[in-house]
Structures are given as structure tokens and as C-alpha cells.
Write a protein that holds these residues in place. Sequence first.
Motif, PDB file in Angstrom:
ATOM      1  N   PHE A   1       0.814  -1.213   0.000  1.00 18.42           N
ATOM      2  CA  PHE A   1       0.000   0.000   0.000  1.00 18.42           C
ATOM      3  C   PHE A   1       0.849   1.266   0.000  1.00 18.42           C
ATOM      4  CE2 PHE A   1      -2.973  -3.218   1.492  1.00 18.42           C
ATOM      5  CZ  PHE A   1      -4.101  -2.910   0.745  1.00 18.42           C
ATOM      6  N   GLY A   2       2.154   1.119   0.007  1.00 23.08           N
ATOM      7  CA  GLY A   2       3.041   2.262  -0.147  1.00 23.08           C
ATOM      8  C   GLY A   2       3.214   3.123   1.078  1.00 23.08           C
ATOM      9  N   GLN A   3       2.532   2.796   2.177  1.00 19.75           N
ATOM     10  CA  GLN A   3       2.556   3.639   3.369  1.00 19.75           C
ATOM     11  C   GLN A   3       2.327   2.777   4.605  1.00 19.75           C
ATOM     12  OE1 GLN A   3       2.917   7.166   3.999  1.00 19.75           O
ATOM     13  NE2 GLN A   3       2.994   6.267   6.042  1.00 19.75           N
ATOM     14  N   VAL A   4       3.199   2.899   5.595  1.00 18.60           N
ATOM     15  CA  VAL A   4       2.965   2.252   6.883  1.00 18.60           C
ATOM     16  C   VAL A   4       1.815   2.986   7.577  1.00 18.60           C
ATOM     17  CG1 VAL A   4       3.942   1.712   9.137  1.00 18.60           C
ATOM     18  CG2 VAL A   4       5.347   1.464   7.080  1.00 18.60           C
ATOM     19  N   LEU A   5       0.879   2.235   8.127  1.00 10.20           N
ATOM     20  CA  LEU A   5      -0.334   2.840   8.691  1.00 10.20           C
ATOM     21  C   LEU A   5      -0.917   1.943   9.775  1.00 10.20           C
ATOM     22  CD1 LEU A   5      -3.072   1.227   7.350  1.00 10.20           C
ATOM     23  CD2 LEU A   5      -2.031   2.202   5.322  1.00 10.20           C
ATOM     24  N   ALA A   6      -1.947   2.444  10.420  1.00  6.28           N
ATOM     25  CA  ALA A   6      -2.750   1.629  11.331  1.00  6.28           C
ATOM     26  C   ALA A   6      -4.151   1.524  10.746  1.00  6.28           C
ATOM     27  CB  ALA A   6      -2.802   2.258  12.717  1.00  6.28           C
ATOM     28  N   GLY A   7      -4.658   0.312  10.670  1.00  5.90           N
ATOM     29  CA  GLY A   7      -5.985   0.125  10.092  1.00  5.90           C
ATOM     30  C   GLY A   7      -6.213  -1.312   9.723  1.00  5.90           C
ATOM     31  N   ARG A   8      -6.954  -1.521   8.667  1.00 10.83           N
ATOM     32  CA  ARG A   8      -7.234  -2.867   8.182  1.00 10.83           C
ATOM     33  C   ARG A   8      -7.538  -2.795   6.691  1.00 10.83           C
ATOM     34  NH1 ARG A   8     -11.907  -2.169  12.380  1.00 10.83           N
ATOM     35  NH2 ARG A   8     -13.528  -1.185  11.160  1.00 10.83           N
ATOM     36  N   VAL A   9      -7.753  -3.931   6.083  1.00 11.94           N
ATOM     37  CA  VAL A   9      -7.964  -4.013   4.637  1.00 11.94           C
ATOM     38  C   VAL A   9      -9.421  -4.341   4.344  1.00 11.94           C
ATOM     39  CG1 VAL A   9      -7.411  -5.313   2.540  1.00 11.94           C
ATOM     40  CG2 VAL A   9      -5.586  -4.658   4.133  1.00 11.94           C
ATOM     41  N   ARG A  10      -9.994  -3.592   3.401  1.00 16.23           N
ATOM     42  CA  ARG A  10     -11.293  -3.950   2.849  1.00 16.23           C
ATOM     43  C   ARG A  10     -11.042  -4.676   1.542  1.00 16.23           C
ATOM     44  NH1 ARG A  10     -13.549   0.707   2.431  1.00 16.23           N
ATOM     45  NH2 ARG A  10     -13.264   0.958   0.201  1.00 16.23           N
ATOM     46  N   MET A  11     -11.669  -5.826   1.380  1.00 15.58           N
ATOM     47  CA  MET A  11     -11.370  -6.723   0.265  1.00 15.58           C
ATOM     48  C   MET A  11     -12.649  -7.113  -0.471  1.00 15.58           C
ATOM     49  SD  MET A  11      -9.714 -10.567   0.572  1.00 15.58           S
ATOM     50  CE  MET A  11     -11.038 -11.125   1.666  1.00 15.58           C
ATOM     51  N   THR A  12     -12.572  -7.127  -1.786  1.00 13.83           N
ATOM     52  CA  THR A  12     -13.622  -7.700  -2.620  1.00 13.83           C
ATOM     53  C   THR A  12     -13.085  -8.984  -3.238  1.00 13.83           C
ATOM     54  OG1 THR A  12     -14.617  -5.560  -3.119  1.00 13.83           O
ATOM     55  CG2 THR A  12     -15.088  -7.356  -4.634  1.00 13.83           C
ATOM     56  N   VAL A  13     -13.878 -10.043  -3.181  1.00 15.41           N
ATOM     57  CA  VAL A  13     -13.387 -11.345  -3.618  1.00 15.41           C
ATOM     58  C   VAL A  13     -14.545 -12.140  -4.229  1.00 15.41           C
ATOM     59  CG1 VAL A  13     -13.775 -12.308  -1.308  1.00 15.41           C
ATOM     60  CG2 VAL A  13     -12.141 -13.425  -2.850  1.00 15.41           C
ATOM     61  N   ARG A  14     -14.204 -12.980  -5.195  1.00 16.37           N
ATOM     62  CA  ARG A  14     -15.165 -13.892  -5.809  1.00 16.37           C
ATOM     63  C   ARG A  14     -14.557 -15.293  -5.783  1.00 16.37           C
ATOM     64  NH1 ARG A  14     -14.662  -9.274  -8.266  1.00 16.37           N
ATOM     65  NH2 ARG A  14     -16.474  -7.979  -8.790  1.00 16.37           N
ATOM     66  N   GLY A  15     -15.332 -16.246  -5.313  1.00 16.90           N
ATOM     67  CA  GLY A  15     -14.803 -17.599  -5.238  1.00 16.90           C
ATOM     68  C   GLY A  15     -15.849 -18.567  -4.756  1.00 16.90           C
ATOM     69  N   ARG A  16     -15.409 -19.799  -4.549  1.00 16.63           N
ATOM     70  CA  ARG A  16     -16.365 -20.847  -4.153  1.00 16.63           C
ATOM     71  C   ARG A  16     -16.696 -20.755  -2.670  1.00 16.63           C
ATOM     72  NH1 ARG A  16     -13.497 -24.472  -1.361  1.00 16.63           N
ATOM     73  NH2 ARG A  16     -11.242 -24.648  -1.778  1.00 16.63           N
TER      74      ARG A  16
END
Length: 919
Positions: free
Chosen positions: A351-366
Motif C-alpha cells: 500500500f506504499g505507506q505504513v499505517l494503522a488500520g485494516r484491509v477492505r477486500m472484494t473477492v469472488r470464489g467458491r
Amino acid sequence: MNVRLTHLRADHLTAPLALRRTTPRLSWRLEAEGAPASAVAHRVRIHRAIPDGTSEMVHDTGWVDSPDGTSQPDGFTGLPGEEYRWQVTVRTADGGETTAESGFGIGLSEWGAPWAEPVQQPVLEDGPLQLGPEAFGAAASAGPPGDRLHPPRHLRQSFALPARPVRARLRITSQGVHQPSVNGAPVGDGVLAPGYESYQHAISVMTHDVTAQLAPGENVLGVVLGDGWYAGRISILGRSAQYGDLLRASWRLEVDLPDGTRMLITPDDSVTSARGPIDWSDIFIGERHDARSAIPGWDAPGFDDSGWNACALRTVEVPLRPFIGEPITRVAELPVQQILTTPSGDTVLDFGQVLAGRVRMTVRGRRGQVVRLEHAEVVDSTGEFLDNILGVNKDQADEYVLSGAPEGETWEPLFTFHGFRYVKLIGYPGAPRPEDFAAVVIANDLEQTASFRSSDPRLDRLVQNTIWSQRSNFLAVPTDCPQRERAGWTGDLQIFAPTAATLMGVASFLERWLENLRTDQSVRDGVVPIIVPMPPAMDEVDHGEDSVLDIRDAAGWSDAVTIAPWELYRHYGDPRFLSDNLAAMTAWVEHQTKDAAVTLPPRLRDAPLSERQRANHALLWNGRMNFGDWLAPSTLASGEDEFEAMMIAPKLTAELTGPLFQLRSLDLLAAASDELGDDAEATRRRAQAAEVRRAFAEEYLADDGRIIPDMQGIYVLALAFDAVPADRKATVVDRLVELIHTAGDHLDTGFVSVPFLLDVLWENGHAELARTLLHQDSAPSWLYEVDHGATTIWEAWHAVHEDGTVDRVSMNHYAFGCVVDWIMRRQAGIDLVAPGYARWRIAPDLDGRLDHCAAHVDTPSGRLAVEWSRDRDAASLTITVPPGTSGTVVVPDGWRLDGESEHGAGTRTLTIARESTAS
């Protein structure tokens, strides 16, 4: 001329719904387009806001002749639970008037609602009880999270309304962290509420406006409860259940109806609970969400909760108080900068930057497929993902189990956050795309109040790195780092306080933290703990007398009780920061005084001392082990074992840092007493400080200007805190300069001395050496970090070595970013002279290494800005001055300012020439 009032605040907050004080401090700014405007008088009128939209005036200050943009409405006392509108009218020097309006509410003084306790298994107590090797072992040593953690609980309360409300307020708190919703929609934009505090003493209540979310007929309040700081793994030990092992929530939903009646909804026997799709969630370890177990509509009307469990109702025994400050929110989102494939074949998001937080993810799968996200701040010298944080329960890993929705599914963790830049993807179906991920930055929603840019992009980056570290660590409490400890170390905060108050609006944030500090101090007979809130397990650590691991209070840490309130008073001009904390400041100084009288340094306990020596040491707070000048670079390089190396500086310097910070606290207590009008106390403390100074010089200062252990940091502190008699100052300064040159023009100052290093040099005739240290680009130095890719401030100067080797330390500690205060004052030239910037000084460094610089600070009265540029013989300086303030422009010797040096409100450009050119 267009004049307007902006930034209307009540107790430094914008339209707060529930203040803790019943008589708030009201403030505003006067802004004008065109010619500058100045206020000569103001009038404040306060109306009680009636739910039906009408109001009644309850207080009128009348016209007050004052240029100030503040009002403490004496004679007004707000009633608990009531809301008010306030209107300020300002009269300007030209006779014009302008008006603006805002609001505030007063929090409840009595609660009167029970806890709702869902059916649950108690949180498992795990993690070490002592600071030892096991506390710093690999995270995996604790075992799989699923074997140790429990699921958050979903609570639900259905209720009926006869009509749409005209006003509705939800007041809610929890033992644990909570996420409320009404009729299927989240309440507010906060996360991880109510945050972190000394839960055993008091807990904060969040207040929300939910008027628009309610409707006639059935309505549903939903609450999700997680472990958070209350029951989850926290602090350096990573130990769980330090405040409690059962989660609870309590609320008051106050609904005002059109007919003038009020309904009050509190937890009762209709509240039900169940497990939801989150299998486990922990502040440190991470979160696992199984989308297959989602409960659609659980917090909306019409849902059948007959299979849910009834909640038990428990008496609320801990005091509940209104939350003060800005909530924790999602303050920003960052896109993926690149997707890496490591040499070992791992897929890593950068993400190019050290930070505090979390990741929001979009995913498609079984359906049933598991995606795991592991978080870290660095990759190693070969490009491999490196988990740089050691310690039990410091996993920083999230898991998501797919539901198999054909259109894809989007997920963000709810009750956890991490310190990271890189995320390793495990089990992600297909090829990940950058647009399917975002780093969600989590922090208390503090306004950025300063900027800096210059002809040296590395300095610009250093300032930005500091802002990022502050943003990452001003989260619930001012923490040391957002991954390994997340603890409110008092030393880190006091070091950084001047910079913190310059860069962001921290008044309410630190007011809340200081309240926790006072609470923790109140049960310790004046002793201020080294961490606030002090986790109970840390209080139980015991490794014997004179051990660094058994420190209960420490020089430069516990002195945060005097330093932080003083810095807040200086920056915001609000005397309540002093009056609120004066008793705590006094208690701390009294503790130092009494302890000094009965303790001796270990090396002197069996030594033959003269009566004079004994009398001197009875004045000096030097008999307790403390952290000393922690992390002094040369001491870290002198030990083979990393832990033993960290203990060298305390053993060498603790005896001196104690009385030096004792002087600092005495001086600040005297200054605070002065400001609050207690001349007698100020005189008494100054006399005591004079005796401590005399004793320190007699016992520690040699005739040749040396102070054993002959380390840079001790000289810096002695000079900064005026512990050196005037007739010997030159020799002490000479020795400090000699030590710096011996170190190759590098700093060798530790944790508590580095904030004062450059000022000590600057003020004692060595400005060029101060500039050299600032611009030094080999370690240890600030720009070494920048040149080696830092995007935040590192914990250790050599966190990344010249050969690319990465140490397993935090890459996100704000403490050494304290230099930004110096950069703003000495390089940009914006210096605070009188509290709240009522008086300021502009003194650009025209003899330095910058060719141009632009900076601003948003003061309580408005924006104070400078922009300057120079060539060999001339310079141009533009200043913007807010109304109600004034100050002086000062140029270095050898330069001449054309025009006046004294200035008030407005923007003007000044020309400056070298004296040689003018002649």
C-alpha cells in the motif's frame, strides 16, 4: 469587507451532543476577506433547545469588551441530558457585527440502565504474566487463534413507536467494544467504541443522533459486541482479560415524540443475543469472518429472534461518564500501489505507506474458500514478506470464509486493526487486482492543523512521516506503536506533546487521556504510572528492586503529568488544562520530593558521605531506577545481547535523569501556579527548584564541565533544564559539542534528551551544528530513515541497516518525530510566544540550508502562515496573521528587515536584505 465567524467550538469540539462539563468553554474564529478585521467585543446567548424545534433563552453574557475569540459563560450551568443552541455576535473595529450559531449538549450525571449480558463463554486468560523471554516469543507459540478465542455477540432489542420522533438520542457504552445499528443501518461513523480507558475506574458513554433512523411502528436496536481492549489481548504482554472476561453493553435510547412525551428504551428482558458470522475477533490477533453464517436482517424489523438467547441484566457498578473528544473512525483509504510476488512465490499487496488500520477486500470464489491476510510493515532485503513484530498474541492476521456469492463479496474486519504496509494474501482465488483492495486507515478523527514544505524534499517527507506516525498512534489513547504494544506510554507522549499539538487538534483527545492518567494516579498515592491506562497485568510485574523491569514510575515518563498539561495550555490558551491537572501535578512533585528525602542511588547506599552530601542527595530524586536516557544509540551498539544493550542507558543515566526531570516538573508546577494566580505556591516551588539546582551542580558537575557518565543526552538535559550555573555553562556546552564531533557529527541522544538537542545547540551559539545534525544522512539521523524508505518514524535509528537488513522492531513510533516542533520553529520560523498564539514570533532561518519554505499552524484564532524564499543577498517573506494576535518578525544577524517588525492581523509581504548588500 466580508466578515464571518467560523470554527465554533464547545470545549474544543464541533457541536458535541454530550459534554462532561456543565459550563463549556465556547470559542470561534473571525475571518475576513479583503482587509483584515479585528474584534472589539462579543456577545453570547444560550438557548435551551426544545425537542419540538423551539427554544428558550437561558443565558446572555451581554456585550463583553474583548478581542478574544473565547467565552466562559459565567452564570450558565447546563442541565444533564439537555441540549442547547448558542449564538455568538462579534463587533469589529469598524462598528460592524456578524453572528454565527452552533450547539452543544450536556451528558448525563446519572445512568439508570442495566448491563445487557449475552450468553457467552468467558474470555480465556492467556499470555504471559511477567516480562521475560516468553513475552517476546513468536506469535505462533500461543497456539491457533480458533482454539483460544470466542465469537463476538449480536444483541437485538425490538420496540414500537407510535409516531416518528422529533428528536432521538442513543447513549451507549460497553465492557468491550461495540458497533450499534438501528433498523439495519450503522449508527454514526465511529468504530471500536468506546475506545480504551481505565475501565476498572470509569467507562465512557457515546451519544448519537438517531432521529432520522427511527420510524413509526416496529424499530430495532442492534449491537455487536467484541473483546476490544477490555477483554482482548493488549499491551506489551499481549495478555487477555485484564479488565474482565465477560462482555456487556448498556444503552439509553431517548425518543421525543411530537406530542411532547418522551419514551426511554433501556435494556430489559426483551433483549436477545446470538452468535453471528464472526468466529473470533481480537485487537492484536485479528479477526475471522465466516460469511456462510451471516444473519440477514438480524437488526431490522420483522426478524424472528425466537431462537436467540435472552440476555441477563446486570447492575452497572462502574461509573459511566460522557465520552469526550473525537471518536475513532475510518479517516482515510489508500489504494494498492503494487502487487508483489516475493522470491518464495508469495503474493503481497504493497500500500506504499505504513499505517494503522485494516484491509477492505472484494473477492469472488467458491463457498467455503478461506482467504487469509497477514500484515507487516516491511519486506526484507531480498523482498520477502517479513513479520517484524515479535510477541505472544501479535499475529496481525485476518481470515475470511467466502459465502460463494456469484456477484462477489466485500468484507472489512469490524473489531480489529493492524500496523502494516504490506499484506500477504493466502488462498485468494484467482489473480488479485489492485482495485479489489483498500487500506482503511483507522484513527481518532483529529483535524490536521499544520503543514510544511521546503526546498528539501527529504525534510518534507520527514514531516509527513511524523504526521503518519501521529495518525497511527493517536488511536483511542496516545500509543507507542500500532502493532506490538499499542500502549499509552507516558514518556512517548510527553516527548511528542509540542509536536502533537502543532500538527493536529489534540485538545479533547489528550484531555480524555489526562483524565485517565489522573484516575490511575489517584490510586497510587501520587505516583504516575509509566503507561496510561495501566493494564492490570503490567502492575503485577515484579523483578526485584533496582530492576528496569520493576519500574512503577520513571523520570521523563511520569513527568507527563506536568509536561502535557503545560503544552496543551501553551498551544490552546485554555487555563483549564492547568486547573484540571494542578492537583495531580502537585501530587507528583510531592512524591518526588518525599522519595528524594528517603532514597539514595544504589552506588551511594553504603558509601561514606559527608553531611553536605547527604543533605544534597536528600533534595535530589535520584534513588530509584528509571529508564534513563533510553535507547541512546551508542549504548545499543555496545552490547552483544539486544535486551542487555537496552539496559545499558538506564544503568548509566537513571541517577541523573531523575533529578533533571524533577527540575522540569518543579519549574512547570511553578509556572502553572503563576498562571492560575497562586503566587505563593509559585514562589515556593521556584525556591525548591533553586535548591535542587544547587545540589545537582555540587554533586554531579565537575570543574572541567564534565558530567559523568559523559554522554550527550545528560549534557543536553542539564542545559535544557537550566541545571548548569551560568559561570560554568560555556564549558558544559563545549563538552557537548566535543562529544558530537567525536561521534562524527551524529546525535547520541536517547529517548528523553533528543527533543532538546537542537535547541540547546541553537541557543548556545552552535546553530550550524544543529543544522548539520538535522541534515545528517547517515545513521543515527532523521534523514537516514527517509533515505532508506521510511514512511513513518522508526522505533530505532538503525531499523533498516545499510546492507538492507531489517531489524524486527516497530517501524511506526512517533517519539523521534518530536524534531518537527523544532523544524516548525527554527526552520520555517513559526514560534509560539504567548499561550494560544496570542503572541508569536516569526524568525525564518535565512542562514540555513533551505532556499525556500512555506508552513502554517492553525491557531485558536485562525491560520498563522509563513512563506519565505532567499538567494545570496536578499529574501522575501510573506506572513498571514489571524485576528486577535500579534507578534514580531525577527531576522538573523547580518540581515536587515525593510519596514516594521511588529505586526497584527492580515497578510503582508516583507523584503529582507543582507547588511553587506545594503551598505
